[in-house]
Every structure is written in structure tokens, then in C-alpha cells.
Design a protein around this motif. Structure first.
Motif, short mmCIF file in Angstrom:
data_model
loop_
_atom_site.label_atom_id
_atom_site.label_comp_id
_atom_site.label_asym_id
_atom_site.label_seq_id
_atom_site.Cartn_x
_atom_site.Cartn_y
_atom_site.Cartn_z
N THR A 14 0.89 -1.21 0.09
CA THR A 14 -0.07 -0.12 0.14
C THR A 14 0.93 1.44 -0.20
O THR A 14 0.27 2.47 -0.41
CB THR A 14 -0.74 0.02 1.28
OG1 THR A 14 -0.22 0.03 2.51
CG2 THR A 14 -1.94 -0.85 1.11
N ASP A 15 2.09 1.13 0.32
CA ASP A 15 2.97 2.38 0.51
C ASP A 15 3.52 2.93 -0.95
O ASP A 15 3.67 1.84 -1.88
CB ASP A 15 4.33 2.08 1.14
CG ASP A 15 4.31 2.73 2.61
OD1 ASP A 15 3.31 3.62 2.74
OD2 ASP A 15 4.88 2.23 3.43
N LYS A 16 3.52 4.06 -1.24
CA LYS A 16 3.81 4.62 -2.35
C LYS A 16 5.41 4.43 -2.49
O LYS A 16 6.04 4.93 -1.72
CB LYS A 16 3.48 6.04 -2.68
CG LYS A 16 1.97 6.07 -2.89
CD LYS A 16 1.50 7.46 -3.14
CE LYS A 16 -0.11 7.54 -3.35
NZ LYS A 16 -0.58 8.98 -3.42
N SER A 212 -10.81 -1.93 -1.34
CA SER A 212 -9.75 -1.04 -1.71
C SER A 212 -8.58 -1.18 -1.18
O SER A 212 -8.59 -1.57 0.07
CB SER A 212 -10.28 0.32 -1.82
OG SER A 212 -10.45 0.86 -0.45
N GLN A 214 -6.01 0.26 0.73
CA GLN A 214 -5.77 1.45 1.50
C GLN A 214 -5.13 0.80 2.83
O GLN A 214 -5.44 -0.38 3.18
CB GLN A 214 -7.02 2.29 1.73
CG GLN A 214 -7.65 2.74 0.61
CD GLN A 214 -8.88 3.59 0.65
OE1 GLN A 214 -8.96 4.44 1.73
NE2 GLN A 214 -9.95 3.29 0.11
N LYS A 215 -4.42 1.67 3.67
CA LYS A 215 -3.84 1.25 4.70
C LYS A 215 -4.81 0.92 5.60
O LYS A 215 -4.58 0.23 6.42
CB LYS A 215 -2.93 2.49 5.47
CG LYS A 215 -1.41 2.58 4.53
CD LYS A 215 -0.75 3.09 5.34
CE LYS A 215 0.69 3.07 4.71
NZ LYS A 215 1.83 3.82 5.50
N LYS A 216 -6.01 1.74 5.70
CA LYS A 216 -7.22 1.55 6.68
C LYS A 216 -7.58 -0.05 6.61
O LYS A 216 -8.43 -0.51 7.69
CB LYS A 216 -8.19 2.50 6.69
CG LYS A 216 -9.00 2.28 5.14
CD LYS A 216 -10.13 3.50 5.39
CE LYS A 216 -11.06 3.26 3.97
NZ LYS A 216 -12.27 4.14 4.06
N ASN A 217 -7.54 -0.65 5.56
CA ASN A 217 -8.03 -1.86 5.14
C ASN A 217 -7.01 -2.94 5.54
O ASN A 217 -7.19 -4.16 5.15
CB ASN A 217 -8.50 -2.03 3.73
CG ASN A 217 -9.85 -1.09 3.60
OD1 ASN A 217 -10.62 -1.05 4.53
ND2 ASN A 217 -10.04 -0.73 2.38
#
Length: 264
Positions: A14-16, A212, A214-217
Motif C-alpha cells: 500500500t505504500d507509494k 480497496s 488502502q492502509k485502513k483496510n
């Protein structure tokens, strides 16, 4: 190692990434443990775990990054899949080099002290693949499964906990076979319902609900693929069929997934 690796994998996924080879120091906090854990898994050479790791890695990189650029996918592929393999093979080469040089050094010392001829190196040959029994592909698991089914005289209720040890004096190495020998057909049906239910839930959240990236998931992603791993590992290990760390982790993960499913 696999259970801890999965959330680290998704933190990295998830990190760019701004650079191909230059990784910021802040990312090394979970990149270094990830590489170490992946190397431990490769070194252990449990075929079912290594197979899951490879399938899981390829699927996650190419499915969840489907809309990303080719360059971005190659970057993630290199860091998450190739980098641990390079590190693992480097350890094998370094170990071989150290042992070879150590042998040569001892021979040289012996020659200087005792004036003896230098023998030809006959040290161990290091391979990246462990030795296996050529007579069996499943390490005798398949024959144990057959023994359990053929020898069982209590097909309805089974022999109780550790029924496989009682019946064949061996580990049955399979979730459903252990359920059968310990709890009979009743236990096997209940275990099968559990497996079908959470296989469906993992597929539903991944392909239908399409969570999706994302970090929250990350908790949900980690739970889905930890469940997948534990069920997949159940092909060759008892796993969640006994009260164990596997079962406790499994229960925690299904709780997270069930809760996420009912959220709008």
C-alpha cells in the motif's frame, strides 16, 4: 513467520514508492523484517507454505495493482517477490563460501605445521533444495490418510482427541482426516461447513465486495489471507482442527471478516 509476514506484505504493497532501488529509511522498519521472514520460510522449505507464499505474492501484486502503471508493478514485484529470493540465495552462497574457505585455511595450517600434502576438498555440497524421499511425493501423508480411513471402526463419532495417534500412531497431517478420525463423520461435516463458509467469505470480500487497497483496510486484507493460508495449510497439516495457535489466529481473523462484511 507466514502469519506475521502477511500484514507486512500489505504495508509495503500500500505504500507509494518514489524510487526503484533507493528505499527511504522509514520503510525499512517493516521491509527488513519482511525479508527476514520470507527468507525463514524459504529456508524451512515446507512445500505447502512456500507454494502459498508464491501464489499469494503473485496474486496480490498483479490483482490489487491491476490499474497501476507497469513500472509501479515491476517495482513492487522486485521488492516483494524478487528481493527475498535474492537475499535467500545470497545466504546459501555466503554459507558455502565460508565453509569452503574455512576448510582451505585449516588445510594450509596443517601443511605448515605437519608438512602434509593438501588433500582435495571433499566438503559438503550445498543445495538450495532439501533432500526428499524419492519414493513418496507427500512424505507418506497419503498412506497415512488411507490407513486412517481403512482402519477406523468408529466412523460416526471417531476416537476422540488425538484419534490419529491412537489409531495409526502417527500424525494424520490433514484437517479433514484428523476431524474424521477424532470426531467421525459428524465432526468432518461440521469442519467442512466451516471451511466452505470462510472460503466463500474470503472470495466474497476479495472479488465481490472488492475492498480497496488502502492502509485502513490492512487488517481486513491480513485476515482474509491469513484465513486462506490456514485453510490451504490444512491440506497437509492438522492446523485449525485442534486447539492451537492456528485456531486462535483463525478465530480472530474470521471475527474481523464477519464484522467487516456487515458494515455498509
Amino acid at each position: 513467520a507466514m502469519i506475521i509476514l502477511i500484514p507486512l506484505f500489505y504495508l509495503i504493497l500500500t505504500d507509494k514508492i518514489k524510487f526503484f532501488f533507493l528505499i527511504p529509511y522509514s520503510k525499512l522498519v517493516y521491509l527488513i523484517p519482511y525479508i527476514i521472514l520470507a527468507t525463514m520460510i524459504y529456508l524451512s522449505q515446507s512445500r505447502i507454505v512456500v507454494l502459498f507464499l508464491i501464489l499469494f505474492s503473485f496474486f496480490s501484486v498483479f490483482y490489487f495493482l491491476w490499474d497501476k502503471t507497469k513500472k509501479y508493478k515491476i517495482q513492487k514485484f522486485f521488492i516483494l517477490i524478487l528481493l527475498p529470493i535474492i537475499f535467500y540465495n545470497s545466504l546459501i552462497i555466503i554459507k558455502k563460501e565460508i565453509n569452503t574457505r574455512s576448510f582451505e585455511r585449516k588445510v594450509l595450517i596443517n601443511k605448515l605445521i605437519k608438512k602434509i600434502p593438501i588433500p582435495i576438498y571433499k566438503g559438503p555440497v550445498y543445495s538450495a533444495i532439501r533432500k526428499t524421499d524419492s519414493t513418496t511425493f507427500t512424505s507418506h501423508r497419503y498412506s497415512n490418510w488411507k490407513k486412517v480411513i481403512l482402519k477406523s471402526k468408529k466412523p460416526i463419532i471417531g476416537y476422540g482427541p488425538l484419534g490419529d495417534r491412537y489409531l495409526i500412531e502417527e500424525n494424520s497431517h490433514n484437517t479433514l482426516v484428523y476431524s474424521y478420525v477424532s470426531g467421525g463423520i459428524v465432526s468432518t461435516i461440521l469442519m467442512l461447513i466451516l471451511i466452505i463458509r470462510y472460503t466463500y467469505l474470503c472470495l466474497f470480500l476479495t472479488f465481490i465486495k472488492k475492498i480497496s487497497l488502502q492502509k485502513k483496510n490492512i487488517f481486513v486484507f491480513s485476515s482474509i489471507f491469513t484465513i486462506s493460508f490456514l485453510l490451504f495449510r490444512g491440506i497437509t497439516e492438522v492446523g485449525i482442527a485442534v486447539f492451537s495457535i492456528d485456531l486462535l489466529v483463525f478465530l480472530s481473523c474470521i471475527t474481523i471478516c464477519e464484522k467487516f462484511k456487515i458494515q455498509k
